[in-house]
Design a protein around this motif. Structure first.
Motif, mmCIF file in Angstrom:
data_model
loop_
_atom_site.group_PDB
_atom_site.id
_atom_site.type_symbol
_atom_site.label_atom_id
_atom_site.label_comp_id
_atom_site.label_asym_id
_atom_site.label_seq_id
_atom_site.Cartn_x
_atom_site.Cartn_y
_atom_site.Cartn_z
ATOM 1 N N ASP A 32 0.803 -1.223 0.000
ATOM 2 C CA ASP A 32 0.000 0.000 0.000
ATOM 3 C C ASP A 32 0.836 1.273 0.000
ATOM 4 O O ASP A 32 0.386 2.307 -0.486
ATOM 5 C CB ASP A 32 -0.948 0.000 1.206
ATOM 6 C CG ASP A 32 -1.920 -1.161 1.163
ATOM 7 O OD1 ASP A 32 -2.491 -1.400 0.090
ATOM 8 O OD2 ASP A 32 -2.097 -1.834 2.190
ATOM 9 N N LEU A 33 2.027 1.220 0.550
ATOM 10 C CA LEU A 33 2.910 2.369 0.508
ATOM 11 C C LEU A 33 3.571 2.504 -0.862
ATOM 12 O O LEU A 33 3.806 3.604 -1.345
ATOM 13 C CB LEU A 33 3.959 2.249 1.617
ATOM 14 C CG LEU A 33 4.953 3.403 1.797
ATOM 15 C CD1 LEU A 33 5.280 3.575 3.274
ATOM 16 C CD2 LEU A 33 6.240 3.152 1.028
ATOM 17 N N VAL A 34 3.856 1.345 -1.485
ATOM 18 C CA VAL A 34 4.570 1.360 -2.769
ATOM 19 C C VAL A 34 3.656 1.783 -3.916
ATOM 20 O O VAL A 34 4.087 2.490 -4.833
ATOM 21 C CB VAL A 34 5.186 -0.025 -3.050
ATOM 22 C CG1 VAL A 34 5.735 -0.112 -4.465
ATOM 23 C CG2 VAL A 34 6.290 -0.312 -2.059
ATOM 24 N N GLN A 35 2.371 1.375 -3.871
ATOM 25 C CA GLN A 35 1.492 1.652 -5.020
ATOM 26 C C GLN A 35 1.415 3.143 -5.378
ATOM 27 O O GLN A 35 1.556 3.499 -6.544
ATOM 28 C CB GLN A 35 0.094 1.082 -4.772
ATOM 29 C CG GLN A 35 -0.004 -0.420 -5.009
ATOM 30 C CD GLN A 35 0.570 -0.861 -6.338
ATOM 31 O OE1 GLN A 35 1.522 -1.635 -6.402
ATOM 32 N NE2 GLN A 35 0.006 -0.374 -7.425
ATOM 33 N N PRO A 36 1.210 4.062 -4.411
ATOM 34 C CA PRO A 36 1.193 5.478 -4.804
ATOM 35 C C PRO A 36 2.555 5.985 -5.263
ATOM 36 O O PRO A 36 2.630 6.998 -5.962
ATOM 37 C CB PRO A 36 0.739 6.203 -3.527
ATOM 38 C CG PRO A 36 1.025 5.262 -2.424
ATOM 39 C CD PRO A 36 0.847 3.902 -2.989
ATOM 40 N N ALA A 37 3.624 5.297 -4.858
ATOM 41 C CA ALA A 37 4.963 5.702 -5.292
ATOM 42 C C ALA A 37 5.335 5.106 -6.651
ATOM 43 O O ALA A 37 6.384 5.454 -7.205
ATOM 44 C CB ALA A 37 5.998 5.286 -4.245
ATOM 45 N N MET A 38 4.489 4.222 -7.184
ATOM 46 C CA MET A 38 4.853 3.524 -8.417
ATOM 47 C C MET A 38 4.995 4.463 -9.611
ATOM 48 O O MET A 38 5.775 4.195 -10.528
ATOM 49 C CB MET A 38 3.837 2.424 -8.740
ATOM 50 C CG MET A 38 4.078 1.120 -7.989
ATOM 51 S SD MET A 38 5.748 0.462 -8.150
ATOM 52 C CE MET A 38 5.836 0.158 -9.926
ATOM 53 N N ALA A 40 6.318 7.393 -9.514
ATOM 54 C CA ALA A 40 7.688 7.899 -9.396
ATOM 55 C C ALA A 40 8.707 6.805 -9.686
ATOM 56 O O ALA A 40 9.751 7.059 -10.318
ATOM 57 C CB ALA A 40 7.909 8.472 -7.991
ATOM 58 N N ILE A 41 8.415 5.578 -9.259
ATOM 59 C CA ILE A 41 9.347 4.469 -9.480
ATOM 60 C C ILE A 41 9.468 4.150 -10.967
ATOM 61 O O ILE A 41 10.576 3.962 -11.490
ATOM 62 C CB ILE A 41 8.891 3.227 -8.676
ATOM 63 C CG1 ILE A 41 9.050 3.491 -7.178
ATOM 64 C CG2 ILE A 41 9.681 1.993 -9.085
ATOM 65 C CD1 ILE A 41 8.426 2.436 -6.294
ATOM 66 N N VAL A 47 10.300 3.756 -17.542
ATOM 67 C CA VAL A 47 9.302 2.917 -18.211
ATOM 68 C C VAL A 47 7.932 3.568 -18.089
ATOM 69 O O VAL A 47 7.732 4.511 -17.324
ATOM 70 C CB VAL A 47 9.268 1.487 -17.615
ATOM 71 C CG1 VAL A 47 10.590 0.776 -17.860
ATOM 72 C CG2 VAL A 47 8.940 1.530 -16.121
ATOM 73 N N SER A 48 6.946 3.029 -18.831
ATOM 74 C CA SER A 48 5.597 3.584 -18.844
ATOM 75 C C SER A 48 4.900 3.392 -17.498
ATOM 76 O O SER A 48 5.147 2.416 -16.774
ATOM 77 C CB SER A 48 4.776 2.910 -19.949
ATOM 78 O OG SER A 48 3.403 3.183 -19.807
#
Length: 409
Positions: A32-38, A40-41, A47-48
């Motif tokens: 859940d923390l990574v999804q909103p940062a994806m 930016a990642i 990549v798209s």
């Protein structure tokens, strides 16, 4: 198979579930923390942004692939040893992702991090169901769900903060620290039960799986779990793309939009805990899923009236999450107890079927979303809940009738 006995829910016996829920929180916030940062990642890796949902689907795939081994392994070696080993492995993968140079290696480590989901579902949940009496086990599951829901509530806000102020790498460092703390709690508080190690060769595990998968009731109840869970899973996977990229909300607005939706899930679990002793087991499912269906209709209404789409999206998803909170813990209990096979193996089968369903459906709907935009998301949620009113509902009514004839409340 393990020799187990159930206990009453007390302050002392709650320490083990609380230690487990700290690990559950760590695993969930890892998603859940990574999804909103994806967004930016994916930008960092060049990549798209359409790769963003794959972070979640590969995470789920990792959980699905290892569950079939962890459940039987915990039946033989004991839940405690396998659980502690799984927590340690998760800590290592959280640190390893800091070294990934491209999106492919990032997704490979996300796959490995997904093993943590199976440690919870195939080992931790089985230990909870074995440790407590029926309604107490459901209360514990609902309470754990509420605590672990801090992950999707805090995750988007923390993710938005990371995007604006620090690197996304710090999120994984924090998760590794939390998981390490949970290891110490589990080591101290998880019951040390005597284990009767099975003398059968490992080939007999396949016989257990065949017995489980031939059980019609198990299959129907287990495959109904993804129908109930997937709308909210799709929200977590696609809401960054829908709200930020498609509708132009800020990262902080995206984070705030999670509060009513995930607050609905918390409210549903609280209602379940309050009334579980007062109504026949299963009745909350019969109330909760129709509410979810109404929520999907509101989603479709929002697509038809674009000016009100955001309001309809939030209201509809809040109803869906509230209904899920009332339904999931009881439905999971029914699925797990529908087979007489060793509970670690049964829990593993539940986990494998659920996570493969999640992986396939999230990837399929991700591609449909690219082609058909908001209609794909709303219609997918509607169809998933509509399917529940077929065989799953009939099987649940049959099970509740059988429990009534046996005098089981």
């Amino acid at each position: 198979m393990q020799n187990t006995h159930t206990t009453k829910l007390t302050r002392a016996t709650m320490m083990f579930p609380l230690a487990l829920v700290l690990f559950e929180f760590s695993v969930y916030i890892c998603n859940d923390l990574v999804q909103p940062a994806m967004l930016a990642i994916t930008k960092d890796f060049g990549v798209s942004s359409t790769w963003a949902p794959s972070s979640m689907s590969f995470f789920l795939l990792g959980g699905a692939c290892v569950a079939a081994l962890l459940g039987p392994l915990s039946d033989r070696l004991g839940r405690r040893r396998v659980l502690l080993g799984g927590v340690a492995f998760f800590v290592i993968t959280c640190l390893a992702i800091l070294l990934t140079p491209n999106i492919e290696s990032f997704l490979a480590v996300r796959f490995l991090q997904g093993f943590g989901l199976s440690v919870i579902a195939a080992v931790g949940y089985a230990a909870i169901q074995e440790s407590f009496e029926e309604r107490d086990a459901i209360k514990v599951m609902a309470l754990m769900a509420n605590v672990s829901l801090l992950a999707p509530l805090l995750g988007p806000v923390l993710g938005a903060f990371m995007i604006e102020h620090v690197s996304w790498h710090w999120g994984f460092i924090g998760i590794a620290i939390l998981s390490f703390l949970s290891w110490f709690g589990l080591n101290a508080k998880m019951p040390k039960r005597k284990v009767s190690v099975s003398k059968k060769p490992w080939i007999y595990v396949w016989d257990d799986y065949k017995q489980i998968l031939k059980n019609k009731r198990f299959l129907i109840l287990t495959l109904s779990l993804p129908l109930v869970c997937l709308p909210l899973m799709l929200w977590i996977a696609l809401s960054p793309v829908i709200l930020v990229e498609r509708l132009g909300l800020s990262s902080m607005q995206y984070g705030m939009a999670q509060f009513p939706v995930l607050g609905g899930l918390i409210a549903g679990n609280i209602v379940l805990m309050k009334i579980i002793e007062k109504v026949p087991l299963g009745r909350t499912i019969m109330w909760g899923i129709p509410l979810m269906f109404v929520g999907t209709l509101i989603l479709l209404l929002g697509v038809c009236i674009p000016d009100y789409f955001v309001a309809c999206l939030i209201i509809g998803m809040t109803l869906i999450s509230f209904g899920e909170g009332m339904s999931f813990s009881v439905l999971y209990r029914f699925a797990l107890m529908s087979s007489e096979a060793p509970k670690g193996t049964v829990a593993a089968a539940v986990s494998v079927l659920m996570m493969f369903s999640f992986f396939i459906m999230i990837e399929v709907i991700r591609m449909l979303y690219e082609a058909f935009d908001l209609w794909a998301y709303s219609l997918s949620c509607f169809i998933l809940i509509a399917f529940w009113f077929g065989l799953p509902r009939l099987q649940l009514k049959k099970l509740m009738h059988e429990r009534k004839l046996k005098g089981e409340f």
